[in-house]
Write a protein that holds these residues in place. Sequence first.
Motif, PDB file in Angstrom:
ATOM      1  N   PHE A 144      -4.607  -1.263 -14.098  1.00 12.71           N
ATOM      2  CA  PHE A 144      -3.362  -1.865 -13.670  1.00 12.71           C
ATOM      3  C   PHE A 144      -2.215  -1.855 -13.233  1.00 12.71           C
ATOM      4  N   THR A 145      -1.494  -2.300 -12.110  1.00 11.86           N
ATOM      5  CA  THR A 145      -0.138  -2.217 -11.527  1.00 11.86           C
ATOM      6  C   THR A 145       0.193  -3.023 -10.898  1.00 11.86           C
ATOM      7  N   VAL A 146       1.192  -3.480 -11.074  1.00 15.46           N
ATOM      8  CA  VAL A 146       2.295  -4.609 -10.629  1.00 15.46           C
ATOM      9  C   VAL A 146       3.746  -4.443 -10.627  1.00 15.46           C
ATOM     10  N   ILE A 147       3.848  -5.466  -9.171  1.00 23.64           N
ATOM     11  CA  ILE A 147       5.297  -4.607  -8.741  1.00 23.64           C
ATOM     12  C   ILE A 147       6.025  -6.045  -8.950  1.00 23.64           C
ATOM     13  N   SER A 148       7.151  -5.536  -8.229  1.00 19.52           N
ATOM     14  CA  SER A 148       8.279  -7.107  -7.475  1.00 19.52           C
ATOM     15  C   SER A 148       9.132  -6.171  -6.116  1.00 19.52           C
ATOM     16  N   GLY A 149       9.239  -7.070  -5.307  1.00 18.29           N
ATOM     17  CA  GLY A 149       9.890  -6.469  -3.961  1.00 18.29           C
ATOM     18  C   GLY A 149       8.842  -5.151  -3.209  1.00 18.29           C
ATOM     19  N   ASN A 150       9.129  -4.419  -2.850  1.00 24.42           N
ATOM     20  CA  ASN A 150       8.501  -2.743  -2.332  1.00 24.42           C
ATOM     21  C   ASN A 150       7.463  -3.503  -1.703  1.00 24.42           C
ATOM     22  N   ASN A 151       7.125  -4.561  -0.303  1.00 25.55           N
ATOM     23  CA  ASN A 151       6.731  -4.381  -0.132  1.00 25.55           C
ATOM     24  C   ASN A 151       6.167  -5.175   2.192  1.00 25.55           C
ATOM     25  N   TYR A 152       7.354  -4.215   2.756  1.00 21.70           N
ATOM     26  CA  TYR A 152       7.962  -4.768   4.614  1.00 21.70           C
ATOM     27  C   TYR A 152       6.488  -4.255   4.756  1.00 21.70           C
ATOM     28  N   LYS A 153       6.688  -5.063   5.808  1.00 18.96           N
ATOM     29  CA  LYS A 153       5.400  -4.467   6.691  1.00 18.96           C
ATOM     30  C   LYS A 153       3.913  -4.479   5.841  1.00 18.96           C
ATOM     31  N   ASN A 154       3.472  -4.807   4.376  1.00 18.31           N
ATOM     32  CA  ASN A 154       2.436  -5.208   3.913  1.00 18.31           C
ATOM     33  C   ASN A 154       2.094  -4.157   3.177  1.00 18.31           C
ATOM     34  N   THR A 155       2.958  -2.939   3.188  1.00 19.58           N
ATOM     35  CA  THR A 155       2.266  -1.824   2.507  1.00 19.58           C
ATOM     36  C   THR A 155       2.249  -1.124   1.277  1.00 19.58           C
ATOM     37  N   ASN A 156       3.442  -2.162   0.543  1.00 20.80           N
ATOM     38  CA  ASN A 156       2.807  -1.794  -0.760  1.00 20.80           C
ATOM     39  C   ASN A 156       1.776  -0.691  -1.226  1.00 20.80           C
ATOM     40  N   MET A 157       0.665  -0.997  -1.032  1.00 22.39           N
ATOM     41  CA  MET A 157      -0.556  -1.139  -1.742  1.00 22.39           C
ATOM     42  C   MET A 157      -0.571   1.260  -1.337  1.00 22.39           C
ATOM     43  N   TRP A 158       0.106   0.948  -0.230  1.00 25.14           N
ATOM     44  CA  TRP A 158      -0.240   2.335   0.755  1.00 25.14           C
ATOM     45  C   TRP A 158       0.624   3.382   0.278  1.00 25.14           C
ATOM     46  N   ARG A 159       2.444   2.706   0.192  1.00 30.61           N
ATOM     47  CA  ARG A 159       3.555   3.160  -0.056  1.00 30.61           C
ATOM     48  C   ARG A 159       3.718   3.846  -2.191  1.00 30.61           C
ATOM     49  N   MET A 160       3.163   3.152  -3.315  1.00 30.02           N
ATOM     50  CA  MET A 160       3.355   2.755  -4.386  1.00 30.02           C
ATOM     51  C   MET A 160       2.282   2.643  -4.985  1.00 30.02           C
ATOM     52  N   GLN A 161       1.328   1.727  -4.803  1.00 28.60           N
ATOM     53  CA  GLN A 161       0.392   1.245  -6.502  1.00 28.60           C
ATOM     54  C   GLN A 161      -0.686   1.818  -5.837  1.00 28.60           C
ATOM     55  N   LYS A 162      -1.214   2.219  -4.728  1.00 27.88           N
ATOM     56  CA  LYS A 162      -2.549   3.723  -4.362  1.00 27.88           C
ATOM     57  C   LYS A 162      -2.191   4.644  -5.799  1.00 27.88           C
ATOM     58  N   PRO A 163      -1.549   5.751  -5.369  1.00 26.16           N
ATOM     59  CA  PRO A 163      -0.848   6.428  -5.741  1.00 26.16           C
ATOM     60  C   PRO A 163      -0.775   6.575  -6.918  1.00 26.16           C
ATOM     61  N   MET A 164       0.273   5.882  -7.772  1.00 32.86           N
ATOM     62  CA  MET A 164       0.497   5.665  -8.518  1.00 32.86           C
ATOM     63  C   MET A 164      -0.719   5.304  -9.720  1.00 32.86           C
ATOM     64  N   GLN A 165      -2.171   4.508  -8.759  1.00 35.94           N
ATOM     65  CA  GLN A 165      -3.085   4.682  -9.522  1.00 35.94           C
ATOM     66  C   GLN A 165      -4.615   5.825  -9.414  1.00 35.94           C
ATOM     67  N   ILE A 166      -3.968   6.551  -8.602  1.00 39.08           N
ATOM     68  CA  ILE A 166      -5.265   7.484  -8.184  1.00 39.08           C
ATOM     69  C   ILE A 166      -4.550   9.043  -8.983  1.00 39.08           C
ATOM     70  N   TYR A 167      -3.366   8.834  -9.248  1.00 40.60           N
ATOM     71  CA  TYR A 167      -2.712   9.756 -10.149  1.00 40.60           C
ATOM     72  C   TYR A 167      -3.037   9.536 -11.789  1.00 40.60           C
ATOM     73  N   MET A 168      -3.122   7.946 -12.364  1.00 37.37           N
ATOM     74  CA  MET A 168      -3.452   7.762 -13.505  1.00 37.37           C
ATOM     75  C   MET A 168      -4.914   7.803 -13.304  1.00 37.37           C
ATOM     76  N   LEU A 169      -5.922   7.580 -12.628  1.00 34.79           N
ATOM     77  CA  LEU A 169      -6.944   7.487 -13.091  1.00 34.79           C
ATOM     78  C   LEU A 169      -7.786   9.145 -12.406  1.00 34.79           C
ATOM     79  N   ASP A 170      -6.459   9.800 -12.831  1.00 31.59           N
ATOM     80  CA  ASP A 170      -7.473  11.624 -12.654  1.00 31.59           C
ATOM     81  C   ASP A 170      -6.705  11.857 -14.340  1.00 31.59           C
ATOM     82  N   LYS A 171      -5.871  11.051 -14.316  1.00 38.02           N
ATOM     83  CA  LYS A 171      -5.413  11.423 -16.318  1.00 38.02           C
ATOM     84  C   LYS A 171      -6.488  11.275 -16.822  1.00 38.02           C
TER      85      LYS A 171
END
Length: 558
Positions: free
Chosen positions: A359-386
């Motif tokens: 589970f991940t959650v952030i505040s801020g960082n969502n210009y043009k609705n891009t936070n999933m692509w810019r931050m959360q998906k990469p961090m989830q992929i990293y954590m899932l791999d670990k």
Amino acid sequence: MLGVLLLLPLHLVVADEYDALFKKMMDCNPSTAAFAISAVKDGKLELNRAYGKANREKNIDVTNNTRFSIGSISKEFTGYMAGKQVLEGHYDWQEKITDIFAKKNVKMSMQGAFRNKTCTLEDAMTHRTGIKMHDWLLTDDRDISRSDWVTKFIPLFQEELEMRSSFYYNNWFYTLVGYIVELFGGKSFEKQVKESIFDPLEMKQSCFVSDDEFDALSEKDFAQPYQEGEDRSTLYPVPKEAMKFIGIHNPAGGIISTAGDMAKFMIGVIDALNGEDGAVLSKDVMESITEPKTLMGMQLGDSTLIEKPTFNATFKDSGYAYGHIIGTYRGYKYVNHGGSTYGHYSLITVIPSLKIGVFTVISGNNYKNTNMWRMQKPMQIYMLDKLMKQDVWLDAENACTFPKPWIGENTDTFEGAKRKVEEEIVDKPLSVEEAEYVTGNYSNPVYPTMKLKLEDSQLKFEMGNSNGTIIRTPGENENRLKIILNMPVDPLNLPEKEKMVAYLIYPTAPLTANKVENLEFEMGQERYQFTRNGSDTHHLSVFLVIGAFIIKLLSNNC
């Protein structure tokens, strides 16, 4: 047993491993004020960490006890409550909505003869009704009950697509499902969630935006929501009160929680789906609500699919179940959902067969609705791999350049979290003659009265608790006017260039003609009909186009 597990010393992989990536991601995304993450494996909490500031202005650190809005992840809880009542025999997934309400002597209808006669609970929960989204109404401050919203407003919502023709996300049908849960449960939706999920899973830091508990949260307890500026580094504080607009729509997106509590929820889901002894949630319910029913053509909230052979692995949504997105990562089925509200953005992914979840959650960082692509998906992929003990392909070395080197330059992604701000275009005032052509009051059975009026030679817009100034932008069509909106969810002291915008478009016509009679209120690509109050003038059209900013705040994943 669950509570004991989570009170034991954390079963952690060395935290410093994670810090390298998470701190790097915070550094290269300066518009992320706060970030929290939890991960579980084999019924244990593997990681629960928080980074950044709960409140930048007051220099308050975010902690593991800091609460965030989880937005549309709330739909997973609503799906469980509906599934529980289905298993209890109150109604069925394939039962018509009108028949379900009729069991409680509640009159319900929907637009279109076919939809009204055939729309089922499954259609409503898997986003295939084709009904317009009406997301602007999320800022409506009229005193409307959940029952009135469902039985008086939804029947007036017109279709955008033919029913069952496509996946078409709609928050309000989860408000409808929440009301069904109330009718058959004999208690408020919120109380039933507390009794059936929060309390058994010991989610003691979870509540709803409509609760007194939420009102009492201090600046140390609740992460200040932020709106990201287009320069990708400036943050504007969003009033906490903005979350209150979600209240009657709690079943669609009103839960407040912590990363730690969401870890308990993930363990509950995984235990149930694996039939573990002592599982708190029902295996039968969880299995019934996590089988995909509607094909999804693309990932919610994402502009690019993460697929082989372009990327090292495939992370792909494929179908929507009852409040859950179903997909695969590295060939393993996941149960997933994203969420967004006014300044908070979240993502949950569990792989039941491997007994892991993130589970991940952030505040801020969502210009043009891009936070999933810019931050959360990469961090989830990293954590899932670990957690899967796979070779990590997203790490501190490439996370800030993602999606490079896999695909080319993408100005909406990470590197430096900067965006070239386009040269500012100077808007021009509207002529009095043109302004008078559209002045007047316009009505729609669902919306507050729309008022266009001339004040001090300036055309003004007003609808409910929102207002704005109407101007002309050079380069636009002659009949296209811009509205700079002031919304109740706006951050304090928000610069004009960062505000939501709308457009007023009308057919070319002599300005000497009588005033227009009909307007269409358009949000995204949806249009809603308005009619001049007491008008008997010529039948002309006016189109009001609400810009993408509200969609950016809500995400399809509201």
